[in-house]
Write a protein that holds these residues in place. Sequence first.
Motif, PDB file in Angstrom:
ATOM      1  N   ALA A 189       9.482  61.388  11.281  1.00 49.43           N
ATOM      2  CA  ALA A 189      10.156  60.372  10.483  1.00 49.43           C
ATOM      3  C   ALA A 189       9.157  59.870   9.449  1.00 49.43           C
ATOM      4  N   VAL A 190       9.385  60.210   8.184  1.00 46.34           N
ATOM      5  CA  VAL A 190       8.495  59.821   7.100  1.00 46.34           C
ATOM      6  C   VAL A 190       9.201  58.766   6.251  1.00 46.34           C
ATOM      7  N   LEU A 191       8.752  57.530   6.392  1.00 49.92           N
ATOM      8  CA  LEU A 191       9.416  56.419   5.711  1.00 49.92           C
ATOM      9  C   LEU A 191      10.908  56.424   6.030  1.00 49.92           C
ATOM     10  N   GLY A 192      11.208  56.799   7.265  1.00 58.04           N
ATOM     11  CA  GLY A 192      12.582  56.856   7.743  1.00 58.04           C
ATOM     12  C   GLY A 192      12.606  56.600   9.234  1.00 58.04           C
ATOM     13  N   SER A 193      13.697  56.991   9.902  1.00 59.13           N
ATOM     14  CA  SER A 193      13.806  56.738  11.334  1.00 59.13           C
ATOM     15  C   SER A 193      14.515  57.878  12.057  1.00 59.13           C
ATOM     16  N   VAL A 194      14.014  58.166  13.253  1.00 58.47           N
ATOM     17  CA  VAL A 194      14.669  59.089  14.179  1.00 58.47           C
ATOM     18  C   VAL A 194      14.846  58.334  15.486  1.00 58.47           C
ATOM     19  N   GLU A 195      16.071  58.295  15.984  1.00 67.28           N
ATOM     20  CA  GLU A 195      16.353  57.579  17.224  1.00 67.28           C
ATOM     21  C   GLU A 195      17.222  58.443  18.122  1.00 67.28           C
ATOM     22  N   ALA A 196      16.837  58.546  19.393  1.00 65.18           N
ATOM     23  CA  ALA A 196      17.619  59.307  20.373  1.00 65.18           C
ATOM     24  C   ALA A 196      17.740  58.490  21.646  1.00 65.18           C
ATOM     25  N   ARG A 197      18.964  58.367  22.150  1.00 67.38           N
ATOM     26  CA  ARG A 197      19.175  57.610  23.385  1.00 67.38           C
ATOM     27  C   ARG A 197      20.501  58.047  24.018  1.00 67.38           C
ATOM     28  N   PRO A 198      20.688  57.743  25.314  1.00 67.83           N
ATOM     29  CA  PRO A 198      21.948  58.121  25.974  1.00 67.83           C
ATOM     30  C   PRO A 198      23.116  57.270  25.497  1.00 67.83           C
ATOM     31  N   LYS A 199      24.305  57.846  25.567  1.00 67.25           N
ATOM     32  CA  LYS A 199      25.528  57.145  25.201  1.00 67.25           C
ATOM     33  C   LYS A 199      26.212  56.669  26.477  1.00 67.25           C
ATOM     34  N   ARG A 200      26.338  55.381  26.612  1.00 70.42           N
ATOM     35  CA  ARG A 200      26.830  54.779  27.847  1.00 70.42           C
ATOM     36  C   ARG A 200      28.220  55.315  28.220  1.00 70.42           C
ATOM     37  N   GLY A 201      28.364  55.704  29.481  1.00 76.80           N
ATOM     38  CA  GLY A 201      29.660  56.143  29.995  1.00 76.80           C
ATOM     39  C   GLY A 201      29.981  57.603  29.761  1.00 76.80           C
ATOM     40  N   LYS A 202      29.105  58.336  29.046  1.00 81.76           N
ATOM     41  CA  LYS A 202      29.365  59.740  28.750  1.00 81.76           C
ATOM     42  C   LYS A 202      28.502  60.632  29.644  1.00 81.76           C
ATOM     43  N   VAL A 203      29.120  61.664  30.237  1.00 84.31           N
ATOM     44  CA  VAL A 203      28.382  62.600  31.087  1.00 84.31           C
ATOM     45  C   VAL A 203      28.756  64.024  30.709  1.00 84.31           C
ATOM     46  N   VAL A 204      27.900  64.970  31.077  1.00 86.86           N
ATOM     47  CA  VAL A 204      28.194  66.381  30.831  1.00 86.86           C
ATOM     48  C   VAL A 204      29.222  66.835  31.856  1.00 86.86           C
ATOM     49  N   ALA A 205      30.434  67.104  31.396  1.00 89.54           N
ATOM     50  CA  ALA A 205      31.507  67.491  32.312  1.00 89.54           C
ATOM     51  C   ALA A 205      31.225  68.828  32.975  1.00 89.54           C
ATOM     52  N   ASP A 206      30.503  69.703  32.263  1.00 87.25           N
ATOM     53  CA  ASP A 206      30.237  71.044  32.805  1.00 87.25           C
ATOM     54  C   ASP A 206      29.494  70.967  34.137  1.00 87.25           C
ATOM     55  N   ILE A 207      28.600  70.001  34.283  1.00 87.93           N
ATOM     56  CA  ILE A 207      27.866  69.864  35.540  1.00 87.93           C
ATOM     57  C   ILE A 207      28.822  69.494  36.664  1.00 87.93           C
ATOM     58  N   LEU A 208      29.713  68.550  36.382  1.00 89.88           N
ATOM     59  CA  LEU A 208      30.682  68.137  37.382  1.00 89.88           C
ATOM     60  C   LEU A 208      31.651  69.271  37.694  1.00 89.88           C
ATOM     61  N   ASP A 209      32.060  70.028  36.671  1.00 88.92           N
ATOM     62  CA  ASP A 209      32.962  71.162  36.875  1.00 88.92           C
ATOM     63  C   ASP A 209      32.323  72.213  37.764  1.00 88.92           C
ATOM     64  N   ARG A 210      31.008  72.437  37.558  1.00 90.63           N
ATOM     65  CA  ARG A 210      30.293  73.442  38.338  1.00 90.63           C
ATOM     66  C   ARG A 210      30.274  73.055  39.810  1.00 90.63           C
ATOM     67  N   VAL A 211      30.061  71.781  40.082  1.00 88.04           N
ATOM     68  CA  VAL A 211      30.068  71.296  41.466  1.00 88.04           C
ATOM     69  C   VAL A 211      31.462  71.445  42.075  1.00 88.04           C
ATOM     70  N   GLN A 212      32.489  71.104  41.274  1.00 82.27           N
ATOM     71  CA  GLN A 212      33.858  71.193  41.779  1.00 82.27           C
ATOM     72  C   GLN A 212      34.233  72.635  42.084  1.00 82.27           C
ATOM     73  N   ARG A 213      33.793  73.584  41.250  1.00 79.95           N
ATOM     74  CA  ARG A 213      34.094  74.999  41.495  1.00 79.95           C
ATOM     75  C   ARG A 213      33.470  75.468  42.797  1.00 79.95           C
ATOM     76  N   LYS A 214      32.247  74.996  43.103  1.00 86.00           N
ATOM     77  CA  LYS A 214      31.597  75.352  44.362  1.00 86.00           C
ATOM     78  C   LYS A 214      32.401  74.830  45.548  1.00 86.00           C
ATOM     79  N   VAL A 215      32.903  73.591  45.419  1.00 90.61           N
ATOM     80  CA  VAL A 215      33.715  73.010  46.491  1.00 90.61           C
ATOM     81  C   VAL A 215      35.002  73.792  46.670  1.00 90.61           C
ATOM     82  N   ASP A 216      35.645  74.164  45.550  1.00 84.31           N
ATOM     83  CA  ASP A 216      36.896  74.916  45.625  1.00 84.31           C
ATOM     84  C   ASP A 216      36.694  76.274  46.281  1.00 84.31           C
ATOM     85  N   ARG A 217      35.607  76.964  45.924  1.00 88.48           N
ATOM     86  CA  ARG A 217      35.336  78.276  46.525  1.00 88.48           C
ATOM     87  C   ARG A 217      35.111  78.148  48.027  1.00 88.48           C
ATOM     88  N   SER A 218      34.356  77.108  48.403  1.00 89.82           N
ATOM     89  CA  SER A 218      34.093  76.881  49.821  1.00 89.82           C
ATOM     90  C   SER A 218      35.387  76.586  50.573  1.00 89.82           C
TER      91      SER A 218
END
Length: 230
Positions: free
Chosen positions: A194-223
């Motif tokens: 950031a040269v005479l500017g700004s870079v900001e990175a942070r989590p967005k409240r309430g948002k999650v990666v659905a793919d991770i949850l889907d992967r867990v659910q698929r394992k449960v379904d297979r079992s």
Amino acid sequence: MDLQKQTAPAVSELRASDAERDRIADILHDALAEGRLTAEEHAERVEGVLRAKTVGELEVFIRDLPAAHRQDSGPGLAHAPAPRRPTAGAIPIDPDDNVVAVFSSAVRKGRWRAGRRIHAYAIFGSVEIDLSEALFDHQQVVVKSFAIFGSVEIRVPENVSLRGMGGGVLGSFEVATLDSGEPEAPIVYVDGWAVLGSVEARPKRGKVVADILDRVQRKVDRSLRKHLGH
């Protein structure tokens, strides 16, 4: 046995390992990138870390930093934090996606597929990269950001790991370090300047990666299907 209990050293008195020194050094590097420490303070503390002999001596150097008060930040933690830098060879040299704003604004958001390397250029302009609903095909993603008299804003889901590797030159480079408790979660590395500017990175409240949850659910379904099949 009673004598052994009485003479057993406290955790703070245990000899520090190289891995524990590296972990403290990573926390100090993140604090420098976030602007919590000056360059002089960072150098002084890193020098002290190299000289420290016990776990207690190491803790002194991060006692006034937020990372020292997280439940998963203490020595001997069960879940290893995400590495500070990407695995060698995991990220291509050329970007999969370019987001450019020159005297303008550019936004990448919604349901989109995140590549392994994303370049963001904000020159007298603003760039917004929202990964909160993105599809992650790769576990490691690098967002290379260049803010020159401009701003780059990056938002990630709450269940990923987030690391900062860049810096500011008369500017602000702030990355809210985040550790996911899920071993398969993506790791987003924010690099650049950031040269005479700004870079900001942070989590967005309430948002999650659905793919991770889907992967867990698929394992449960297979079992479950396997169980019903018997």
